[in-house]
Design a protein around this motif. Structure first.
Motif, PDB file in Angstrom:
ATOM      1  N   MET A   1       0.813  -1.209   0.000  1.00 18.94           N
ATOM      2  CA  MET A   1       0.000   0.000   0.000  1.00 18.94           C
ATOM      3  C   MET A   1       0.849   1.262   0.000  1.00 18.94           C
ATOM      4  SD  MET A   1      -3.128  -0.877   2.591  1.00 18.94           S
ATOM      5  CE  MET A   1      -4.063  -2.378   2.481  1.00 18.94           C
ATOM      6  N   THR A   2       2.163   1.128  -0.206  1.00 18.55           N
ATOM      7  CA  THR A   2       3.034   2.307  -0.152  1.00 18.55           C
ATOM      8  C   THR A   2       2.736   3.287  -1.265  1.00 18.55           C
ATOM      9  OG1 THR A   2       4.680   1.073  -1.425  1.00 18.55           O
ATOM     10  CG2 THR A   2       4.878   1.022   0.979  1.00 18.55           C
ATOM     11  N   GLU A   3       2.088   2.817  -2.372  1.00 19.47           N
ATOM     12  CA  GLU A   3       1.800   3.728  -3.463  1.00 19.47           C
ATOM     13  C   GLU A   3       0.609   4.624  -3.157  1.00 19.47           C
ATOM     14  OE1 GLU A   3      -0.914   0.223  -4.181  1.00 19.47           O
ATOM     15  OE2 GLU A   3       1.065   0.605  -3.326  1.00 19.47           O
ATOM     16  N   PHE A   4       0.010   4.432  -1.982  1.00 16.36           N
ATOM     17  CA  PHE A   4      -1.173   5.206  -1.599  1.00 16.36           C
ATOM     18  C   PHE A   4      -0.831   5.982  -0.328  1.00 16.36           C
ATOM     19  CE2 PHE A   4      -5.281   6.415  -0.242  1.00 16.36           C
ATOM     20  CZ  PHE A   4      -6.195   6.163  -1.249  1.00 16.36           C
ATOM     21  N   ALA A   5      -0.721   7.316  -0.469  1.00 16.02           N
ATOM     22  CA  ALA A   5      -0.369   8.143   0.686  1.00 16.02           C
ATOM     23  C   ALA A   5      -1.380   7.952   1.807  1.00 16.02           C
ATOM     24  CB  ALA A   5      -0.310   9.606   0.270  1.00 16.02           C
ATOM     25  N   ALA A   6      -0.912   8.043   3.037  1.00 12.68           N
ATOM     26  CA  ALA A   6      -1.739   7.924   4.246  1.00 12.68           C
ATOM     27  C   ALA A   6      -2.271   6.516   4.450  1.00 12.68           C
ATOM     28  CB  ALA A   6      -2.896   8.923   4.232  1.00 12.68           C
ATOM     29  N   GLY A   7      -1.676   5.533   3.745  1.00 15.88           N
ATOM     30  CA  GLY A   7      -2.035   4.143   3.982  1.00 15.88           C
ATOM     31  C   GLY A   7      -3.481   3.809   3.763  1.00 15.88           C
ATOM     32  N   ARG A   8      -4.137   4.506   2.861  1.00 14.75           N
ATOM     33  CA  ARG A   8      -5.546   4.314   2.523  1.00 14.75           C
ATOM     34  C   ARG A   8      -6.495   4.680   3.664  1.00 14.75           C
ATOM     35  NH1 ARG A   8      -5.960   1.601  -2.384  1.00 14.75           N
ATOM     36  NH2 ARG A   8      -4.029   0.578  -3.040  1.00 14.75           N
ATOM     37  N   HIS A   9      -6.027   5.331   4.666  1.00 12.24           N
ATOM     38  CA  HIS A   9      -6.892   5.696   5.786  1.00 12.24           C
ATOM     39  C   HIS A   9      -7.547   7.061   5.600  1.00 12.24           C
ATOM     40  CE1 HIS A   9      -5.937   2.258   8.268  1.00 12.24           C
ATOM     41  NE2 HIS A   9      -4.642   2.457   8.071  1.00 12.24           N
ATOM     42  N   ILE A  10      -7.074   7.843   4.645  1.00 15.26           N
ATOM     43  CA  ILE A  10      -7.647   9.154   4.367  1.00 15.26           C
ATOM     44  C   ILE A  10      -8.130   9.160   2.926  1.00 15.26           C
ATOM     45  CG2 ILE A  10      -7.193  11.623   4.158  1.00 15.26           C
ATOM     46  CD1 ILE A  10      -5.120  11.342   6.354  1.00 15.26           C
ATOM     47  N   LEU A  11      -9.410   9.435   2.730  1.00 11.83           N
ATOM     48  CA  LEU A  11     -10.009   9.474   1.398  1.00 11.83           C
ATOM     49  C   LEU A  11     -10.635  10.846   1.146  1.00 11.83           C
ATOM     50  CD1 LEU A  11     -11.791   5.982   1.373  1.00 11.83           C
ATOM     51  CD2 LEU A  11      -9.523   6.540   0.511  1.00 11.83           C
ATOM     52  N   PRO A  12     -10.584  11.321  -0.102  1.00 12.48           N
ATOM     53  CA  PRO A  12      -9.854  10.718  -1.214  1.00 12.48           C
ATOM     54  C   PRO A  12      -8.346  10.779  -0.994  1.00 12.48           C
ATOM     55  CG  PRO A  12     -10.638  12.885  -1.806  1.00 12.48           C
ATOM     56  CD  PRO A  12     -11.238  12.583  -0.468  1.00 12.48           C
ATOM     57  N   ARG A  13      -7.593  10.066  -1.833  1.00 14.00           N
ATOM     58  CA  ARG A  13      -6.148  10.004  -1.687  1.00 14.00           C
ATOM     59  C   ARG A  13      -5.565  11.408  -1.645  1.00 14.00           C
ATOM     60  NH1 ARG A  13      -2.607   7.605  -6.598  1.00 14.00           N
ATOM     61  NH2 ARG A  13      -3.785   9.259  -7.629  1.00 14.00           N
ATOM     62  N   PRO A  14      -4.769  11.723  -0.636  1.00 11.60           N
ATOM     63  CA  PRO A  14      -4.159  13.064  -0.573  1.00 11.60           C
ATOM     64  C   PRO A  14      -3.295  13.331  -1.801  1.00 11.60           C
ATOM     65  CG  PRO A  14      -3.918  11.907   1.511  1.00 11.60           C
ATOM     66  CD  PRO A  14      -4.437  10.897   0.532  1.00 11.60           C
ATOM     67  N   ASP A  15      -3.261  14.595  -2.192  1.00  9.91           N
ATOM     68  CA  ASP A  15      -2.426  14.969  -3.337  1.00  9.91           C
ATOM     69  C   ASP A  15      -0.957  14.673  -3.045  1.00  9.91           C
ATOM     70  OD1 ASP A  15      -4.603  15.843  -4.754  1.00  9.91           O
ATOM     71  OD2 ASP A  15      -4.397  17.939  -4.115  1.00  9.91           O
ATOM     72  N   VAL A  16      -0.260  14.218  -4.073  1.00 13.66           N
ATOM     73  CA  VAL A  16       1.166  13.926  -3.956  1.00 13.66           C
ATOM     74  C   VAL A  16       1.956  15.185  -4.321  1.00 13.66           C
ATOM     75  CG1 VAL A  16       3.057  12.509  -4.818  1.00 13.66           C
ATOM     76  CG2 VAL A  16       0.772  11.497  -4.510  1.00 13.66           C
ATOM     77  N   ARG A  17       2.961  15.491  -3.504  1.00 15.89           N
ATOM     78  CA  ARG A  17       3.792  16.664  -3.787  1.00 15.89           C
ATOM     79  C   ARG A  17       4.606  16.405  -5.056  1.00 15.89           C
ATOM     80  NH1 ARG A  17       5.430  21.001  -0.792  1.00 15.89           N
ATOM     81  NH2 ARG A  17       7.391  21.987  -1.392  1.00 15.89           N
ATOM     82  N   ARG A  18       4.485  17.293  -6.024  1.00 17.75           N
ATOM     83  CA  ARG A  18       5.127  17.109  -7.317  1.00 17.75           C
ATOM     84  C   ARG A  18       6.547  17.684  -7.315  1.00 17.75           C
ATOM     85  NH1 ARG A  18       2.030  13.192  -9.316  1.00 17.75           N
ATOM     86  NH2 ARG A  18      -0.167  13.711  -9.048  1.00 17.75           N
ATOM     87  N   PRO A  19       7.474  17.117  -8.137  1.00 15.84           N
ATOM     88  CA  PRO A  19       8.837  17.673  -8.224  1.00 15.84           C
ATOM     89  C   PRO A  19       8.800  19.130  -8.695  1.00 15.84           C
ATOM     90  CG  PRO A  19       8.687  15.534  -9.321  1.00 15.84           C
ATOM     91  CD  PRO A  19       7.286  15.946  -8.993  1.00 15.84           C
ATOM     92  N   LEU A  20       9.757  19.903  -8.205  1.00 21.73           N
ATOM     93  CA  LEU A  20       9.832  21.305  -8.596  1.00 21.73           C
ATOM     94  C   LEU A  20      10.314  21.422 -10.042  1.00 21.73           C
ATOM     95  CD1 LEU A  20      11.500  22.832  -5.409  1.00 21.73           C
ATOM     96  CD2 LEU A  20       9.084  22.970  -6.079  1.00 21.73           C
ATOM     97  N   THR A  21       9.831  22.454 -10.695  1.00 17.55           N
ATOM     98  CA  THR A  21      10.317  22.765 -12.033  1.00 17.55           C
ATOM     99  C   THR A  21      11.725  23.351 -11.916  1.00 17.55           C
ATOM    100  OG1 THR A  21       8.072  23.202 -12.795  1.00 17.55           O
ATOM    101  CG2 THR A  21       9.884  24.135 -14.109  1.00 17.55           C
TER     102      THR A  21
END
Length: 786
Positions: A1-21
Motif C-alpha cells: 500500500m506504499t503507493e497510496f499516501a496515508a495508507g488508505r486511511h484518508i479518502l480521497p487520496r491526498p495529493d502527492v507533492r510534485r517535483p519542482l520545475t
C-alpha cells in the motif's frame, strides 16, 4: 500500500507533492515529471457484486427451501456459502443505509423509510458525513462503482431537479446510477433516473418491456464497458431490484408456470417449506413452526373467492420473484462470459426485510388503499382476478402468504421483534477466495457486517477520514473468518432491533422481544402505549424459530435483556420510539420540512415534470385552486395541463374534445370527473379549478368548480379524497401525465397537451384548524379480522 499516501486511511487520496520545475525550457528539465494517474486499487483486489432482492423473507427462495424457484440463487449457493442466520432491519431504507455504511440504521438517521422521516436524530433520514458509504470507500481506493435499481436512501425533499445531489447515488460514491429513487416502482411504466437526470423507457409493456430486465441490461452493459476500458481496475456493482416489493408486476407466462401450485394454501405451504429447509440444512432438524399470527385466518377459513384470489396473488408473487432471479442469472452469465465470475466477491441478499404483510388479510389489487386502511372486498376483487400482475393492477399479496414466505418464523416485514421480519437468506460466492462449495454458515450475523467483511476481503482498511470528515466507528464486524471455517466463533454477540416500535435484543444466544404493532394496520391505535407492550424471551440455542416463549420461566434473564435493550437503544439513537406509519408519510404530520415549506403558492411552466409529493405543494386535506394560463390550438384541444399521481390515485386538469375537465381518482375505486359543457374556442384562456374542501378531518370530500376566463363552467362533487399520499412512484407533471394516467379520458403516455401552456399556478387556502382524525376503513379492517 506504499503507493497510496496515508495508507488508505484518508479518502480521497491526498495529493502527492510534485517535483519542482528546474528549467524554463522543457528540454532542459532535469527531473522527469510523473503523470497524474488513477488511484491504484490494492494488488489482487477482487471485483465486488452486491445483489439485493426486495421483500422476500427467509422461506421464499428455493435456495432456502421456499416455493419460489430461483435458479441463479441456487447455483451461487451450491458453489458458495449459505448464511442461515443473517439479519436485516425489517424495512427497506434502514436495511439499505445499514448495508452501505456498516452502521446501525438509527446511527445513520434511518429509523424508518425515507418517506417516514421526522426531526428526531435517529429518524431524520440524513446520513451523517461521518459515516461514509461502501461505495465511497471502494471508489476512493481505485474501484469503478455503479448502482442499478432501487435506491430509497435520499431525503425525499432532495429528489428534485435542483437537488442537492450529494445524497443521490452519484454523490455517495457511485460513478454511475440507473434506477429509481423511492420505495417502489411501477415495473410496466417506470419513472427512472440516469445519474441525476430523469428518464423514461423508450419501450412499453406491449413491446415486451419490464423494469427488472431493463435494470440488468444496464448493469451488464456497464460491466462490459468497464472491463473493456479499464480492465486493470476492479469494479463494484450494486444491483438492487424492485422485485418482489409491491406492485407485483410480471407477464402472464411467469404466473402460468405456478398455476395451481398454491391451491393447498399457506398453512400447508409452511409445512412443505419447513421440510425442505431441514433437508437443505438451513434450519436445525428439531426446528418447529413458530406460532401463527393472531387474527390471520387459516386457509380453510377462507371463502372460495378468497382462496382463488389468494392463490392468484401468490402465483403472481412467485412468478415475479423467479423472473427477477433469472435476470440476476443473466448478470452472472455475463460475468462468467467475461472471465470475471471466479474473481468476484458476489453477495446475494435474499430480502431487505421479511416478506410483506402490508397486503392485509385479503390482499389488494391497489396497494395504496391498504396504506390508508381501505380494504378491498374479495367478492368485488374477483371480477379483476385476471388483471392481477398486469398494467391495470398495483397488487400486493395477503398477509397469510407473507407468514408462509417467512417460514419457519413469526410475523413479517416491519416486525423487528421476530425473525419473520428480520432474518433473510444470504449467499456468498467467491471461488478464488472460498474453496468450499455448498457450505452452510450458522453464525449470527447482521447486515451491518457486510461492509467490514467486504473491506476485509478486498484488503482495504476502514478510512479514518473521508472528504475531511473524521469517521464514526463502523458498528459491524467482519465475517471473513467464517469463509474458511464453518465452526468459526460467532463474531456478533449483541444486536438490537427496532422498527415502528417493535423491539428486540439478542445477546449470547438469548433474545428478548416485544411486538408493538401489526403491519397491516398502517394507522395504529393511538391509545396503545409502549409501556403496555408484553415482552417475550427465547433461548435460541435450543429454539431456532422463536417458537417457545420462556418469559414466565426466566423473569430475571428477561429483565437483564430488557435493560440491555435500553442501553443499546440509547447508544444508537433509537429513542424516542415512534410507531406511526402512514401518518409519517405526510410531512406536515411527521414534523419534517418538505422542499416548499410554508409556501402557499407555486407557479409551474411548460415542460416542468417529475415532481415528487415532497417537492410540490401538498393539496391534500385543504381547499386549493389550480389556475392555468393556456393557448388553445386551432384544432380541437386535447391532453393534460397538469396531473399528479396516476391510475391508482391522483388528480388531473386536462382537455378532452376541446372541453376543460378535472378528475380526482380515489385509489382507482372511484373517479370523480367535472367536465365543461362546450368546447372552448381557440386562443388564450384562463382555466381555473377551485376545490372547496369540506373540512372536518382528513380524507373528506369537497366541491370542484371549473371556471374559464372567470366564469363558472362546471361544478361537481368529490365524495372522498386521499389523506396521506397519492403515490410512491408517480409524480406531478406539467403538460403531460407520465407513467399511468389519472383518467382514461386520455391515453397512457401519449397525452401531451396540444396547445401551449404559459403557466400553471397552485394556490393553497389556509389549513383547517379542525380535528384530523381519519379512520380510512381501519374499523372495517379490524372487524373483518374477528
Amino acid at each position: 500500500m506504499t503507493e497510496f499516501a496515508a495508507g488508505r486511511h484518508i479518502l480521497p487520496r491526498p495529493d502527492v507533492r510534485r517535483p519542482l520545475t528546474t528549467a524554463m525550457d522543457v528540454h532542459d528539465q532535469e527531473t522527469a515529471f510523473t503523470p497524474v494517474g488513477p488511484v491504484p486499487p490494492p494488488a489482487g483486489a477482487p471485483n465486488v457484486v452486491l445483489v439485493l432482492i426486495d421483500d422476500l423473507g427467509f422461506g421464499t427462495s428455493s435456495a432456502f427451501g421456499g416455493p419460489c424457484e430461483m435458479p441463479a440463487a441456487e447455483q451461487l449457493a451450491d458453489h458458495g456459502l449459505r448464511y442461515t442466520r443473517f439479519h436485516v432491519t425489517a424495512l427497506c431504507s434502514p436495511t439499505r443505509q445499514a448495508l452501505l455504511t456498516g452502521r446501525n440504521h438509527h446511527s445513520v438517521g434511518m429509523g424508518g423509510t425515507t418517506e417516514m422521516t421526522t426531526a428526531a436524530p435517529g429518524y431524520n433520514g440524513f446520513r451523517p458525513r461521518s459515516a461514509a458509504t461502501l461505495a465511497q470507500t471502494l471508489q476512493g481506493n481505485g474501484y469503478s462503482t455503479a448502482a442499478f435499481g432501487k435506491w430509497h436512501q435520499t431525503p425525499p425533499r432532495e429528489i428534485s431537479p435542483v437537488g442537492p445531489f450529494d445524497r443521490w447515488p452519484t454523490g455517495e460514491g457511485f460513478d454511475t446510477f440507473y434506477g429509481f429513487m423511492g420505495a417502489e416502482m411501477n415495473h410496466w411504466y417506470p419513472l427512472l433516473y440516469q445519474g441525476t437526470t430523469p428518464v423514461e423507457p423508450d419501450r412499453r409493456p406491449e413491446d415486451g418491456y419490464h423494469l427488472s430486465e431493463d435494470l440488468v441490461d444496464h448493469a451488464i452493459d456497464w460491466v462490459r464497458t468497464q472491463r473493456t476500458l479499464t480492465p486493470d481496475r476492479p469494479f463494484f456493482t450494486y444491483l438492487a431490484l424492485g422485485a418482489a416489493h409491491a406492485p407485483l408486476h410480471v407477464s402472464p407466462e411467469w404466473q402460468e408456470k405456478y398455476r395451481g401450485r398454491f391451491d393447498h394454501g399457506w398453512d400447508r405451504q409452511r409445512e412443505v417449506t419447513l421440510e425442505r429447509q431441514k433437508e437443505l440444512g438451513v434450519v436445525r432438524p428439531e426446528t418447529e413452526l413458530a406460532p401463527w399470527a393472531a387474527d390471520v385466518p387459516h386457509w380453510d377459513e377462507l371463502t372460495d373467492n378468497q382462496r382463488r384470489l389468494s392463490a392468484r396473488f401468490m402465483e403472481t408473487f412467485a412468478g415475479f420473484t423467479e423472473h427477477a432471479d433469472v435476470q440476476v442469472g443473466r448478470f452472472v452469465d455475463a460475468l462468467e462470459e467475461l472471465g470475471e465470475l471466479d474473481d468476484t466477491l458476489f453477495l446475494y441478499i435474499l430480502g431487505d426485510n421479511g416478506a410483506s404483510g402490508e397486503g392485509g388479510l385479503e390482499g389488494t389489487i391497489v396497494e395504496h388503499r391498504l396504506g390508508h386502511g381501505v380494504v378491498d372486498d374479495p367478492d368485488e376483487m374477483i371480477d379483476h382476478i385476471d388483471e392481477i400482475g398486469g398494467p391495470l393492477s398495483y397488487p400486493i399479496a395477503p398477509a397469510g402468504w407473507a407468514l408462509a414466505l417467512n417460514t419457519p418464523y413469526q410475523w413479517t416485514k416491519q416486525v423487528a421483534s421476530h425473525f419473520g421480519g428480520t432474518r433473510d437468506g444470504m449467499i456468498l460466492h467467491w471461488p478464488r477466495g472460498v474453496s468450499e462449495r455448498g457450505g452452510l454458515r450458522h453464525q449470527f450475523s447482521h447486515v451491518i457486517d457486510v461492509l467490514p467483511t467486504i473491506l476485509d476481503c478486498v484488503g482495504i482498511p476502514a478510512p479514518f477520514s473521508v472528504d475531511g470528515v473524521p469517521q464514526q466507528p463502523i458498528e459491524g464486524t467482519s465475517m471473513r473468518q467464517t469463509l474458511a471455517d464453518p465452526d468459526a466463533p460467532e463474531h456478533r454477540r449483541t444486536q438490537y432491533f427496532e422498527m415502528c416500535g417493535n423491539r428486540g435484543i439478542y445477546h449470547d444466544g438469548w433474545m428478548a422481544v416485544t411486538r408493538h404493532g401489526i403491519p397491516w394496520e398502517m394507522v395504529p391505535d393511538n391509545d396503545r402505549r409502549f409501556t403496555d407492550d408484553v415482552w417475550e424471551l427465547y433461548d435460541l440455542s435450543k429454539d431456532w424459530s422463536q417458537a417457545h416463549d420462556l418469559a414466565a420461566e426466566h423473569p430475571e434473564k428477561l429483565r437483564r435483556l430488557q435493560d440491555l435493550f435500553l442501553i443499546e437503544a440509547a447508544k444508537y439513537q433509537v429513542f424516542p420510539l415512534d410507531d406511526r406509519v402512514t401518518e409519517r408519510e405526510n410531512p406536515a404530520m411527521a414534523g419534517r420540512i418538505d422542499l416548499l415549506g410554508d409556501r402557499a403558492s407555486v407557479t409551474y411552466r411548460a415542460g416542468m415534470r417529475r415532481f415528487t409529493e415532497e417537492t410540490t405543494l401538498n393539496v391534500k386535506n385543504r381547499s386549493h385552486s389550480i389556475t392555468a394560463d393556456v393557448d388553445l390550438p386551432e384544432t380541437t384541444a386535447e391532453g393534460v395541463i397538469i396531473a399528479q399521481g396516476g391510475r391508482f390515485g391522483g388528480w388531473t386538469l386536462y382537455f378532452t374534445e376541446g372541453r376543460p375537465a378535472y378528475a380526482y381518482n380515489y385509489f382507482g375505486m372511484n373517479l370523480y370527473t367535472v367536465r365543461g359543457g362546450e368546447p372552448l374556442v381557440p386562443g388564450r384562456h384562463e382555466v381555473r379549478l377551485v376545490f372547496d374542501y369540506d373540512g372536518g378531518g382528513l380524507g373528506r370530500g369537497g366541491t370542484a368548480v371549473l371556471l374559464v376566463d372567470g366564469e363558472k363552467h362546471a361544478t361537481g362533487r368529490v365524495a372522498q379524497t386521499i389523506p396521506y399520499y397519492f403515490s410512491f412512484d408517480e409524480t406531478l407533471d406539467v403538460g403531460v401525465d407520465l407513467s399511468t394516467p389519472v383518467s382514461d379520458d386520455y391515453p397512457v403516455l401519449d397525452n401531451e397537451f396540444t396547445g401551449t401552456i404559459h403557466t400553471v399556478r397552485i394556490d393553497l387556502d389556509a389549513p383547517s384548524a379542525e380535528p384530523s382524525e381519519f379512520d380510512g376503513g381501519l374499523h372495517r379492517r379490524v372487524m373483518g379480522a374477528q
